[in-house]
Design a protein around this motif. Structure first.
Motif, mmCIF file in Angstrom:
data_model
loop_
_atom_site.group_PDB
_atom_site.id
_atom_site.type_symbol
_atom_site.label_atom_id
_atom_site.label_comp_id
_atom_site.label_asym_id
_atom_site.label_seq_id
_atom_site.Cartn_x
_atom_site.Cartn_y
_atom_site.Cartn_z
ATOM 1 N N HIS A 129 -52.912 29.839 -14.179
ATOM 2 C CA HIS A 129 -52.610 29.528 -13.174
ATOM 3 C C HIS A 129 -52.257 28.062 -12.938
ATOM 4 O O HIS A 129 -51.338 27.476 -12.216
ATOM 5 C CB HIS A 129 -53.934 29.740 -11.932
ATOM 6 N N SER A 130 -53.194 27.114 -13.488
ATOM 7 C CA SER A 130 -52.761 25.902 -13.659
ATOM 8 C C SER A 130 -51.393 25.659 -14.430
ATOM 9 O O SER A 130 -50.737 24.826 -13.961
ATOM 10 C CB SER A 130 -53.790 25.125 -14.421
ATOM 11 N N LEU A 131 -51.301 26.426 -15.560
ATOM 12 C CA LEU A 131 -49.921 26.063 -16.253
ATOM 13 C C LEU A 131 -48.645 26.660 -15.318
ATOM 14 O O LEU A 131 -47.584 25.765 -15.608
ATOM 15 C CB LEU A 131 -49.986 26.906 -17.498
ATOM 16 N N GLN A 132 -49.173 27.432 -14.502
ATOM 17 C CA GLN A 132 -47.874 27.962 -13.694
ATOM 18 C C GLN A 132 -47.355 27.066 -12.883
ATOM 19 O O GLN A 132 -46.322 26.790 -12.324
ATOM 20 C CB GLN A 132 -48.300 29.235 -13.111
ATOM 21 N N GLY A 133 -48.689 26.226 -12.173
ATOM 22 C CA GLY A 133 -48.374 25.445 -11.104
ATOM 23 C C GLY A 133 -47.693 24.079 -11.851
ATOM 24 O O GLY A 133 -46.858 23.684 -11.176
ATOM 25 N N LYS A 136 -44.388 25.291 -12.314
ATOM 26 C CA LYS A 136 -43.346 24.989 -10.798
ATOM 27 C C LYS A 136 -43.049 23.739 -10.388
ATOM 28 O O LYS A 136 -41.790 23.572 -9.859
ATOM 29 C CB LYS A 136 -44.093 26.013 -9.840
ATOM 30 N N SER A 137 -43.915 22.888 -10.576
ATOM 31 C CA SER A 137 -43.547 21.401 -10.205
ATOM 32 C C SER A 137 -42.737 20.721 -11.012
ATOM 33 O O SER A 137 -42.036 20.143 -10.548
ATOM 34 C CB SER A 137 -45.060 20.591 -10.057
ATOM 35 N N HIS A 138 -42.665 21.159 -12.239
ATOM 36 C CA HIS A 138 -41.678 20.417 -13.264
ATOM 37 C C HIS A 138 -40.253 21.174 -12.863
ATOM 38 O O HIS A 138 -39.118 20.344 -12.714
ATOM 39 C CB HIS A 138 -41.837 20.960 -14.681
ATOM 40 N N LEU A 139 -40.095 22.408 -12.587
ATOM 41 C CA LEU A 139 -38.903 23.186 -12.023
ATOM 42 C C LEU A 139 -38.323 22.469 -10.803
ATOM 43 O O LEU A 139 -37.286 22.340 -10.518
ATOM 44 C CB LEU A 139 -39.031 24.446 -12.047
ATOM 45 N N ASP A 140 -39.528 22.103 -9.946
ATOM 46 C CA ASP A 140 -39.024 21.522 -8.510
ATOM 47 C C ASP A 140 -38.374 20.070 -8.885
ATOM 48 O O ASP A 140 -37.232 19.746 -8.339
ATOM 49 C CB ASP A 140 -40.026 21.442 -7.657
ATOM 50 N N VAL A 145 -33.270 25.560 -14.948
ATOM 51 C CA VAL A 145 -33.385 27.002 -14.451
ATOM 52 C C VAL A 145 -33.691 27.660 -15.993
ATOM 53 O O VAL A 145 -33.175 27.486 -16.876
ATOM 54 C CB VAL A 145 -31.802 27.676 -14.252
ATOM 55 N N ILE A 146 -34.964 28.086 -15.734
ATOM 56 C CA ILE A 146 -35.719 28.817 -16.818
ATOM 57 C C ILE A 146 -36.164 30.323 -16.213
ATOM 58 O O ILE A 146 -36.804 30.362 -15.170
ATOM 59 C CB ILE A 146 -37.071 27.991 -17.362
#
Length: 150
Positions: A129-133, A136-140, A145-146
């Motif tokens: 969950h931490s890594l997904q967060g 997501k913040s990196h992609l924002d 696009v990944i």
């Protein structure tokens, strides 16, 4: 102590044998005399139906079984068998106790491993969950696009 109901039931029998059996049954509190008398009547009826002669009271007797004393060698053999049986039972109980002890130990091991694995699963889920967060913040911020497989 003859009751009216037992007298009316027994009127069909000439000599009152069933009545006597009922009285004995009432006095002793056991149904055995009545059952024995009924069996006598049933056997008699079958014999007559088959054309065989009637049985007399001398022909049908219910005698208690006689017990005989054992000879010394039989007594020794019986005691040896009992001793072997005691030893075998003791060995069996000991074996069962050891099996139960091993099963309990195995259950404790499996429960502790289950607790450890549950804890590890919780830790890994939190890390995911931490890594997904973070992703997501990196992609924002990055805007790249990944394609993410979930």
């Amino acid at each position: 102590m003859r009751t009216m109901s037992s007298v009316s039931i027994c009127e069909d029998y000439e000599d009152g044998q069933i009545l006597e059996a009922a009285c004995v049954a009432i006095q002793t509190g056991s149904m055995t005399p009545i059952i024995k008398q009924e069996l006598r009547f049933l056997i008699q009826a079958r014999r007559l139906a088959e054309g065989k002669p009637e049985l007399s009271d001398q022909d049908v007797k219910f005698v208690p079984q006689v017990t005989m004393e054992l000879r010394p060698e039989e007594r020794i053999k019986k005691e040896n068998r009992r001793e072997q049986n005691r030893k075998a039972a003791k060995k069996f109980r000991k074996k069962q106790t050891a099996l139960i002890r091993n099963y309990r130990k195995r259950i404790q091991q499996l429960e502790s491993e289950n607790t450890r694995l549950t804890s590890e699963l919780t830790t890994l889920a939190e890390e995911k969950h931490s890594l997904q967060g973070k992703l997501k913040s990196h992609l924002d911020v990055c805007g790249c696009v990944i394609s993410v497989l979930v």
